[in-house]
Design a protein around this motif. Structure first.
Motif, short mmCIF file in Angstrom:
data_model
loop_
_atom_site.label_atom_id
_atom_site.label_comp_id
_atom_site.label_asym_id
_atom_site.label_seq_id
_atom_site.Cartn_x
_atom_site.Cartn_y
_atom_site.Cartn_z
N UNK A 214 0.84 -1.21 0.00
CA UNK A 214 0.00 0.00 0.00
C UNK A 214 0.87 1.26 0.00
N UNK A 215 0.24 2.37 -0.29
CA UNK A 215 0.92 3.67 -0.29
C UNK A 215 0.30 4.51 0.81
N UNK A 216 1.12 4.92 1.77
CA UNK A 216 0.62 5.78 2.84
C UNK A 216 1.00 7.23 2.55
N UNK A 217 -0.01 8.09 2.50
CA UNK A 217 0.21 9.53 2.33
C UNK A 217 -0.25 10.19 3.62
N UNK A 218 0.58 11.03 4.19
CA UNK A 218 0.18 11.70 5.43
C UNK A 218 0.69 13.13 5.46
N UNK A 219 0.03 13.97 6.23
CA UNK A 219 0.41 15.37 6.30
C UNK A 219 -0.09 15.96 7.61
N UNK A 220 0.30 17.20 7.86
CA UNK A 220 -0.27 17.86 9.02
C UNK A 220 0.76 18.29 10.04
N UNK A 221 2.01 18.20 9.70
CA UNK A 221 3.01 18.77 10.59
C UNK A 221 3.58 17.78 11.59
N UNK A 222 4.82 18.03 11.91
CA UNK A 222 5.56 17.13 12.80
C UNK A 222 5.62 17.65 14.22
N UNK A 223 5.06 18.82 14.48
CA UNK A 223 5.30 19.47 15.76
C UNK A 223 4.97 18.56 16.95
N UNK A 224 3.77 18.00 16.92
CA UNK A 224 3.35 17.14 18.04
C UNK A 224 4.25 15.92 18.16
N UNK A 225 4.68 15.40 17.00
CA UNK A 225 5.52 14.20 17.03
C UNK A 225 6.92 14.52 17.51
#
Ligand SMILES: [Zn+2]
Length: 359
Positions: A214-225
């Motif tokens: 599968x292909x995972x696309x994700x976004x939304x910033x790394x700040x919390x991580x």
């Protein structure tokens, strides 16, 4: 007004070499400078103020924050077809981006070109790492919901992995996997949601899912991580360990420049597509920094004609590593985003802008 046929005729969204891109992008952006000067009074005033606008290379880059403070548009109210808003807890933190039909059409078309580069032209079965109410509840309809709806057009058989209480619905996910066994699927979610409510839960409970291929696309910033010490390589390791996922593409984008997003390549770098560019600027001197040095990210896009968002100064820190020579083979500048500039260092403050540029 904004003819992008030249870009659309390229064989891929990463076709243009540096010299040609520089020339074509420059002429398009210069035309947009003139267009917005002519059609947005407020933009003209900001652009003529040395302190309100971000200036480098003799060009005006609007600080993205201004879209939270002012209604900046270059079309008549009756031509506004849709208003995009960013996430934010109070109305003062919300950007409002006015789209006419032309800008909205370019945004969708460019997003399709870029996403198809990674997903192929067929719509893939889509697993959404979120709960179904995120797009149903109009009252709390968020940037997250809008993002999911936007990306949903690239998938079919949309299946939500979480229930409304944010627990994984394993039965539903397993049924989805069984149904599409052996075929590529498209997984999408916001970075923090995917990490917190999916990968971490699977990891802690020792469960494994077969999402290989599968292909995972994700976004939304790394700040919390970053706050909990998870970087991109840890994220990818856990994606593989829990689900067998080998293709992971983060993307960097913002509501002020929807469409021309920067997607992570197979070598872990975010890439500028033909439609957009990135520069790194010293936040204090406003001088452009050479490759390899960390600074403030400035983004350019040929898409925005209904609002003056074609050259923006973000509040994010990044480093460009090179152009056209990434080992993945794609053209364009490639870079990393490191997070937000600390609040105190953001150039100027909103009071200054408000005082200098009376709408
Ligand atoms: Zn690359």
């Amino acid at each position: 007004m904004n003819n992008l046929d030249f870009f659309y005729q390229q064989p891929s969204p990463y076709s243009l070499g540096a010299a040609e891109k520089q020339q074509v992008l420059h002429s398009h952006l210069a035309a947009l400078d003139a267009h917005h000067q002519q059609h947005c009074e407020l933009y003209r005033r900001i652009a003529s103020s040395q302190t309100a606008a971000g200036w480098f290379d003799q060009q005006v880059f609007l600080p993205v924050r201004l879209f939270k403070e002012y209604e900046l548009k270059s079309v008549a109210q009756q031509d506004v077809f849709k208003v995009l808003t960013s996430s934010g807890t109070t109305s003062q933190q919300v950007s409002r981006i006015a789209l006419d039909r032309e800008t909205a059409a370019h945004q969708s078309k460019v997003l399709v070109k870029i996403m198809q580069h990674y997903l192929g032209v067929q719509r893939l079965p889509m697993l959404i790492i979120d709960h179904p109410s995120v797009v149903k509840d109009r009252l709390s309809f968020s940037a997250r919901g809008a993002g999911i709806l936007g990306l949903s057009t690239f998938g079919r058989d949309h299946t939500y992995a979480l229930d409304d209480d944010m627990q994984i619905n394993l039965e539903r996910v397993q049924a989805f996997i069984a149904k599409h066994q052996g075929k590529p699927v498209f997984i999408f979610g916001f970075t923090f949601m995917v990490w917190q409510y999916f990968f971490q839960v699977l990891q802690q409970s020792g469960q494994q899912l077969d999402l290989a291929g599968s292909v995972l696309v994700h976004s939304g910033g790394w700040k919390k991580l970053i706050d909990i010490a998870v970087d991109n390589s840890v994220f990818k390791q856990v994606a593989f360990a829990t689900c067998g996922i080998q293709r992971v593409h983060n993307f960097y984008g913002m509501v002020e420049q929807v469409g021309s997003i920067f997607v992570e390549c197979s070598h872990g770098y975010l890439h500028a597509p033909d439609y957009a560019d990135i520069d790194i600027v010293d936040a204090r001197t406003m001088q452009k920094l050479p490759d390899g040095q960390q600074g403030l990210i400035a983004v350019s896009s040929v898409l925005p004609s209904s609002y003056p968002g074609h050259r923006l100064l973000t509040e994010d820190l990044g480093t460009v590593f090179g152009e056209d020579n990434c080992p993945c083979g794609l053209n364009g500048k490639y870079f990393h985003v490191h997070g937000r500039l600390p609040k105190a260092e953001v150039r100027g403050c909103s009071d200054t802008h408000a005082a200098e540029v009376k709408p």
